[in-house]
Design an enzyme around this catalytic site. Structure first.
Site, PDB file in Angstrom:
ATOM      1  N   ARG A 151       8.557   1.464  -0.113  1.00  0.00           N
ATOM      2  CA  ARG A 151       8.256   1.057   1.258  1.00  0.00           C
ATOM      3  C   ARG A 151       6.779   1.207   1.620  1.00  0.00           C
ATOM      4  O   ARG A 151       6.174   0.306   2.206  1.00  0.00           O
ATOM      5  CB  ARG A 151       9.092   1.873   2.259  1.00  0.00           C
ATOM      6  CG  ARG A 151      10.485   1.346   2.443  1.00  0.00           C
ATOM      7  CD  ARG A 151      11.428   2.491   2.710  1.00  0.00           C
ATOM      8  NE  ARG A 151      11.547   3.280   1.497  1.00  0.00           N
ATOM      9  CZ  ARG A 151      12.474   3.070   0.558  1.00  0.00           C
ATOM     10  NH1 ARG A 151      13.380   2.155   0.739  1.00  0.00           N
ATOM     11  NH2 ARG A 151      12.514   3.785  -0.555  1.00  0.00           N
ATOM     12  N   THR A 152       6.203   2.374   1.299  1.00  0.00           N
ATOM     13  CA  THR A 152       4.826   2.611   1.739  1.00  0.00           C
ATOM     14  C   THR A 152       3.887   1.596   1.090  1.00  0.00           C
ATOM     15  O   THR A 152       3.073   0.961   1.762  1.00  0.00           O
ATOM     16  CB  THR A 152       4.394   4.059   1.425  1.00  0.00           C
ATOM     17  OG1 THR A 152       5.379   4.945   1.972  1.00  0.00           O
ATOM     18  CG2 THR A 152       3.047   4.383   2.022  1.00  0.00           C
ATOM     19  N   LYS A 157      -6.577   7.397 -19.028  1.00  0.00           N
ATOM     20  CA  LYS A 157      -7.594   7.790 -20.023  1.00  0.00           C
ATOM     21  C   LYS A 157      -8.268   9.087 -19.608  1.00  0.00           C
ATOM     22  O   LYS A 157      -9.239   9.515 -20.237  1.00  0.00           O
ATOM     23  CB  LYS A 157      -8.660   6.695 -20.142  1.00  0.00           C
ATOM     24  CG  LYS A 157      -8.130   5.342 -20.568  1.00  0.00           C
ATOM     25  CD  LYS A 157      -9.313   4.372 -20.688  1.00  0.00           C
ATOM     26  CE  LYS A 157      -8.850   2.942 -20.836  1.00  0.00           C
ATOM     27  NZ  LYS A 157      -9.962   2.003 -20.669  1.00  0.00           N
ATOM     28  N   ARG A 179      -1.823   7.674  -2.544  1.00  0.00           N
ATOM     29  CA  ARG A 179      -0.684   8.599  -2.667  1.00  0.00           C
ATOM     30  C   ARG A 179      -0.882   9.395  -3.938  1.00  0.00           C
ATOM     31  O   ARG A 179      -1.150   8.827  -5.008  1.00  0.00           O
ATOM     32  CB  ARG A 179       0.643   7.840  -2.724  1.00  0.00           C
ATOM     33  CG  ARG A 179       1.798   8.755  -3.085  1.00  0.00           C
ATOM     34  CD  ARG A 179       3.145   8.129  -2.936  1.00  0.00           C
ATOM     35  NE  ARG A 179       3.492   7.954  -1.537  1.00  0.00           N
ATOM     36  CZ  ARG A 179       4.700   7.554  -1.125  1.00  0.00           C
ATOM     37  NH1 ARG A 179       5.643   7.287  -2.004  1.00  0.00           N
ATOM     38  NH2 ARG A 179       4.949   7.412   0.165  1.00  0.00           N
ATOM     39  N   HIS A 206       2.230  13.058   5.319  1.00  0.00           N
ATOM     40  CA  HIS A 206       2.455  11.621   5.144  1.00  0.00           C
ATOM     41  C   HIS A 206       2.267  11.005   6.537  1.00  0.00           C
ATOM     42  O   HIS A 206       3.213  10.587   7.185  1.00  0.00           O
ATOM     43  CB  HIS A 206       3.875  11.406   4.609  1.00  0.00           C
ATOM     44  CG  HIS A 206       4.169  10.036   4.104  1.00  0.00           C
ATOM     45  ND1 HIS A 206       3.334   8.955   4.339  1.00  0.00           N
ATOM     46  CD2 HIS A 206       5.218   9.554   3.379  1.00  0.00           C
ATOM     47  CE1 HIS A 206       3.874   7.881   3.766  1.00  0.00           C
ATOM     48  NE2 HIS A 206       5.018   8.223   3.192  1.00  0.00           N
TER      49      HIS A 206
HETATM   50  C1  NCD Z   1       9.053   9.519   1.585  1.00  0.00           C
HETATM   51  C2  NCD Z   1       7.898  10.117   0.801  1.00  0.00           C
HETATM   52  O1  NCD Z   1       7.386   9.484  -0.124  1.00  0.00           O
HETATM   53  O2  NCD Z   1       7.514  11.220   1.167  1.00  0.00           O
HETATM   54  N1  NCD Z   1       9.249   8.162   1.349  1.00  0.00           N
HETATM   55  C3  NCD Z   1       8.543   7.241   2.066  1.00  0.00           C
HETATM   56  O3  NCD Z   1       7.331   7.187   2.019  1.00  0.00           O
HETATM   57  N2  NCD Z   1       9.238   6.424   2.871  1.00  0.00           N
HETATM   58  C4  NCD Z   1      10.290  10.300   1.526  1.00  0.00           C
HETATM   59  C5  NCD Z   1      10.903  10.637   0.192  1.00  0.00           C
HETATM   60  O4  NCD Z   1      10.373  10.323  -0.867  1.00  0.00           O
HETATM   61  O5  NCD Z   1      11.968  11.244   0.221  1.00  0.00           O
END
Ligand code: NCD
Length: 330
Positions: A77-78, A107, A128, A156
């Site tokens: 999703r992100t 590498k 991320r 997040h």
């Molecule tokens: C979450 C995350 O990556 O922290 N997912 C997301 O970004 N929608 C929640 C999760 O991984 O459980």
């Protein structure tokens, strides 16, 4: 929504928005950067983004702008919503997402070097990374804005923004609500960011988890010190009747040092139609997703199940945030 409605809107997407934009050219690293005025501003802009998408799919606000999406952890999703948001604003994306293993990271390239490279091509970088604090480290080396898309068990922030926006869109208010968070409150970074962001509002907080997944003590103390009505429990039945928002989370298997501990708690809670029959009729069930076993599929048809509408709101919030960070208003 018809095209006529959009032409009735102010001439500029940004005219008469409440609050202020403090994010042009800035990093977005933590929810502590947000306050009521800039949240109100962002949510109003996200509503306009929704109208634009519904009316004509998008707007060329960020034409020729490029976003680098650097994901060292899995994401559906992100990453997809940042790509969609950028493209619906007329920009484009360098995706280093599921493919970090094919980049020079494999590498042995360091995070600062990768960041300093990508910013030669891009106007901002979405990051991320599995280590808490990594987004702040990247920001120290970067000249272009860094947007934190999850740093280990830390924060997040863009998820918390879309979570809060969803509460507002679904229930019309945030003040006065009782928000219950259920599941992995220890490792779940979305819970950490959402809890802190909710401290901008007048809410009651309920934390439901097994002992080993309790919310971190420093966060609990922050909530208590701020004078909030807050309660922790192991039993979901203790709070089901009073909750306006049920924020359910996945047990974060990948964060456990000892998988035997994960096995003990992985199926601790399951939201079912039977459980929801004890809840009030205007509450909503949210989940940042992915879900594993925490919400039974039968719940999906309940109108209170808001988690896929929540996903959609991620597009509008990320469009609003990218516009705030990358578009210079005249
Ligand atoms: C979450 C995350 O990556 O922290 N997912 C997301 O970004 N929608 C929640 C999760 O991984 O459980």
């Amino acid at each position: 929504m018809t095209f006529e409605v959009i032409t009735e809107r102010p001439a500029s997407l940004f005219d008469n928005l409440p609050g202020t934009n403090q994010f042009y050219g800035q990093h977005v690293l933590a929810v502590s950067q947000f306050n009521r005025p800039n949240l109100t501003h962002l949510f109003a802009l996200a509503e306009r983004m929704r109208d634009v998408v519904e009316a004509c799919g998008g707007i060329d606000l960020l034409k020729h702008r490029v976003l680098a999406a650097l994901f060292y952890e899995p994401s559906t999703r992100t990453s997809a919503s940042f790509v969609a948001a950028m493209e619906r604003l007329g920009g484009s994306v360098i995706p280093i997402t599921q493919g970090v293993q094919f980049s020079s990271v494999s590498k042995g390239e360091t995070l600062p070097d990768t960041i300093r490279t990508l910013e030669q091509y891009a106007d901002a970088i979405v990051l991320r990374h599995p280590e808490t604090g990594s987004a702040a480290i990247a920001a120290r080396y970067a000249e272009k804005p860094i947007i934190n898309a999850g740093d280990g068990t830390g924060e997040h922030p863009t998820q918390a923004l879309l979570d809060l926006f969803t509460i507002l869109e679904e229930l019309g208010t945030i003040d006065g609500l009782t928000v219950a968070m259920i599941g992995d409150l220890h490792y779940g970074r979305t819970v950490h960011s959402l809890t802190k962001l909710l401290l901008n509002y007048d809410v009651r907080l309920r934390f439901v988890s097994p002992e080993i997944l309790r919310i971190p003590l420093n966060l609990m103390n922050e909530v208590r010190d701020a004078g909030y009505d807050v309660r922790e429990t192991y039993d979901v039945h203790d709070i089901i009747g009073e909750a306006d928002v049920f924020y359910v989370t996945r047990v974060q298997k990948e964060r456990f040092g000892d998988l035997a501990q994960y096995e003990q708690v992985k199926d601790y809670y399951k939201i079912t139609p039977e459980l929801l029959s004890e809840a009030n009729s205007r509450m909503i069930v949210m989940h940042p997703l992915p879900r594993v076993n925490e919400i039974s599929y039968e719940v999906d048809t309940d109108p209170r199940a808001a988690y896929f509408r929540q996903v959609r709101n991620g597009l509008y919030i990320r469009m609003a945030l990218l516009a705030a960070v990358l578009h210079k208003r005249s």
